[in-house]
Design a protein around this motif. Structure first.
Motif, PDB file in Angstrom:
ATOM      1  N   ASP A 122      17.604  18.192 -57.931  1.00 41.66           N
ATOM      2  CA  ASP A 122      18.099  19.453 -57.380  1.00 41.66           C
ATOM      3  C   ASP A 122      19.031  19.240 -56.186  1.00 41.66           C
ATOM      4  O   ASP A 122      19.268  20.154 -55.402  1.00 41.66           O
ATOM      5  N   ARG A 123      19.563  18.018 -56.070  1.00 40.75           N
ATOM      6  CA  ARG A 123      20.518  17.721 -55.006  1.00 40.75           C
ATOM      7  C   ARG A 123      21.920  18.167 -55.425  1.00 40.75           C
ATOM      8  O   ARG A 123      22.187  18.355 -56.621  1.00 40.75           O
ATOM      9  N   PRO A 124      22.830  18.330 -54.492  1.00 45.89           N
ATOM     10  CA  PRO A 124      24.200  18.699 -54.857  1.00 45.89           C
ATOM     11  C   PRO A 124      24.821  17.758 -55.880  1.00 45.89           C
ATOM     12  O   PRO A 124      25.498  18.205 -56.817  1.00 45.89           O
ATOM     13  N   GLU A 125      24.574  16.441 -55.729  1.00 44.09           N
ATOM     14  CA  GLU A 125      25.156  15.495 -56.682  1.00 44.09           C
ATOM     15  C   GLU A 125      24.559  15.650 -58.080  1.00 44.09           C
ATOM     16  O   GLU A 125      25.221  15.375 -59.086  1.00 44.09           O
ATOM     17  N   ASP A 126      23.308  16.114 -58.165  1.00 48.64           N
ATOM     18  CA  ASP A 126      22.689  16.360 -59.469  1.00 48.64           C
ATOM     19  C   ASP A 126      23.346  17.561 -60.146  1.00 48.64           C
ATOM     20  O   ASP A 126      23.612  17.542 -61.354  1.00 48.64           O
ATOM     21  N   MET A 154      14.516  24.220 -57.267  1.00 48.14           N
ATOM     22  CA  MET A 154      14.751  23.928 -55.849  1.00 48.14           C
ATOM     23  C   MET A 154      13.799  24.713 -54.940  1.00 48.14           C
ATOM     24  O   MET A 154      13.512  24.285 -53.829  1.00 48.14           O
ATOM     25  N   THR A 157      11.132  22.037 -54.926  1.00 53.36           N
ATOM     26  CA  THR A 157      11.457  20.650 -54.574  1.00 53.36           C
ATOM     27  C   THR A 157      12.138  20.511 -53.222  1.00 53.36           C
ATOM     28  O   THR A 157      12.133  19.418 -52.649  1.00 53.36           O
ATOM     29  N   ILE A 158      12.738  21.574 -52.706  1.00 59.69           N
ATOM     30  CA  ILE A 158      13.385  21.515 -51.397  1.00 59.69           C
ATOM     31  C   ILE A 158      12.367  21.959 -50.344  1.00 59.69           C
ATOM     32  O   ILE A 158      11.871  23.090 -50.381  1.00 59.69           O
ATOM     33  N   HIS A 188      21.369  24.316 -48.370  1.00 57.11           N
ATOM     34  CA  HIS A 188      21.267  23.478 -49.568  1.00 57.11           C
ATOM     35  C   HIS A 188      21.955  24.154 -50.755  1.00 57.11           C
ATOM     36  O   HIS A 188      22.691  23.502 -51.510  1.00 57.11           O
ATOM     37  N   ASP A 191      25.691  23.873 -50.430  1.00 55.11           N
ATOM     38  CA  ASP A 191      26.149  22.517 -50.749  1.00 55.11           C
ATOM     39  C   ASP A 191      26.205  22.296 -52.259  1.00 55.11           C
ATOM     40  O   ASP A 191      27.110  21.625 -52.766  1.00 55.11           O
ATOM     41  N   CYS A 192      25.258  22.868 -52.986  1.00 49.61           N
ATOM     42  CA  CYS A 192      25.259  22.734 -54.449  1.00 49.61           C
ATOM     43  C   CYS A 192      26.434  23.479 -55.070  1.00 49.61           C
ATOM     44  O   CYS A 192      27.069  22.979 -56.016  1.00 49.61           O
TER      45      CYS A 192
END
Length: 399
Positions: A122-126, A154, A157-158, A188, A191-192
């Motif tokens: 669930d990160r921006p790069e994902d 998220m 998970t965040i 967050h 950023d995504c």
């Protein structure tokens, strides 16, 4: 022509409706794969339908329409309505879109809501990697939709994503978490969005499926924060999946606060419950689902009313299955100029593509789907191939 039986079998995960007549014609309807438990609710209507003329679709629907409700319980009524139209089209020897007033377009545009892979996180790069994968799919979708916030993992998970209660093992699809979003969670999400737009640019449009669960101040702040990214819409921020109310006043405040289009409607049952949402212009886009709203005629009535109020239409349908796609194609062929695209429902299990008769090998080309020209909704099930997926209790479903 008279209805002699109403049957329902769960094939894979989908309850499939089959209405049988005394003239040998039958009609099919499909319930979302997330609602396997609705078979008894479908069969609840059996006695009301037997003896009725299925080609008098509206007359039959008057007997059962008031017995449905917001998602999930409008699905039983909706699937029956699809099956009635399927019979009516077969009896007339024409595609259902001819009975709905005729086609406006020769192809219908679709967007990606169901062609998915498991995201790496669930990160921006994902999120960036996920939309890159979507861009590379052969359907060449003009638009993709991504789940964020309460419509994604998220929220779990965040760390400290929001200040509300988090449900653990709620046991229901679409169980709603709700609460004020923390500054960490808010940043967050931004950023995504930035990461996805860097990949998509202006080649592929991006919509966000956001909830439900937001508090109005957070929704306003986020909608304003993403204005410069030119999103297609923010969906279901305040209400949405399985929420049995509409809240037009709050949606209107959100809509008038931002240039980002606000979207809702997949859970709403019947045109009556879209009335205030449309007439007060509380949203810019509505997304009723023909498998939840009460059927395809109900969706068309809502689309026409929305058109008169300059509200756009993007029907929901991600879990409706391939027979459900037939219903979507037929109704969307007839919609006015406010139609954007339908949410494409792919096969919930790969073997469905071997069961459904009438679809081309490559259904979506350059984000467009051809109309189905066979009578009725245009699709059928290979009974012999499907028997292997029937439970013992449903052995007579195709007889």
């Amino acid at each position: 022509m008279k209805i002699t039986d109403l049957r329902c079998a769960v094939i894979g995960k989908h309850p499939i409706v089959r209405i049988v007549t005394d003239e040998g014609l039958y009609g099919l309807g499909e319930v979302e794969f997330t609602k396997s438990y609705l078979k008894p609710w479908v069969l609840h209507f059996r006695e009301a339908l037997i003896g009725e003329d299925p080609t008098d679709v509206e007359r039959v629907m008057l007997k059962i329409r008031q017995r449905g409700s917001f998602k999930p319980y409008g699905a039983a009524v909706s699937a029956i309505e699809h099956a009635l139209w399927d019979i009516a089209g077969k009896a007339a020897g024409v595609p259902v879109y001819k009975l709905l007033g005729g086609k406006v377009r020769d192809k219908v545009r679709v967007y990606n809501g169901s062609i998915r892979q498991k995201r790496t996180g669930d990160r921006p790069e994902d999120y960036a990697a996920d939309v890159k994968w979507m861009m590379e799919q052969p359907q060449n979708f003009f638009m993709v939709k991504q789940g964020i916030s309460f419509h994604s993992n998220m929220k779990d998970t965040i760390e400290d994503f929001h200040y509300g209660v988090t449900q653990k093992k709620a046991g229901y699809h679409g169980a709603m978490d709700q609460g004020m979003i923390s500054e960490r969670g808010f940043n967050h999400m931004l950023d995504c969005v930035i990461a996805m737009k860097e990949v998509l640019g202006d080649k592929v449009s991006l919509a966000l499926d956001c909830g439900p669960g937001w508090m109005l101040p957070d929704a306003i702040k986020f909608a304003r924060a993403v204005e410069k990214y030119n999103l297609m819409w923010l969906e279901d921020m305040l209400t949405g999946d399985y929420v049995p109310w509409v809240n037009p006043q709050a949606y209107r405040e959100l809509t008038t606060s931002t240039s980002t289009p606000i979207h809702t409607g997949e859970q709403i049952y019947l045109r009556h419950n879209f009335k205030e949402l449309i007439e007060t212009q509380a949203v810019r886009v509505i997304g009723p689902d023909p498998a939840d709203i009460g059927g395809i005629a109900e969706l068309k009535w809502v689309a026409e009313h929305a058109y008169m109020h300059s509200i756009l239409m993007a029907p929901h349908g991600t879990a409706n299955g391939l027979l459900g796609l037939g219903a979507l194609i037929n109704v969307c062929a007839t919609l006015p100029a406010n139609y954007i695209a339908l949410e494409y429902p792919s096969a919930s299990d790969p073997w469905w593509e071997d069961l459904v008769i009438g679809l081309p090998p490559q259904i979506v080309k350059d984000s467009m789907v051809d109309l189905l020209e066979a009578p009725g909704l245009g699709l059928d099930i290979d009974a012999e191939a499907a028997r292997r997926y029937l439970r013992e209790e449903d052995a007579g479903f195709f007889d």
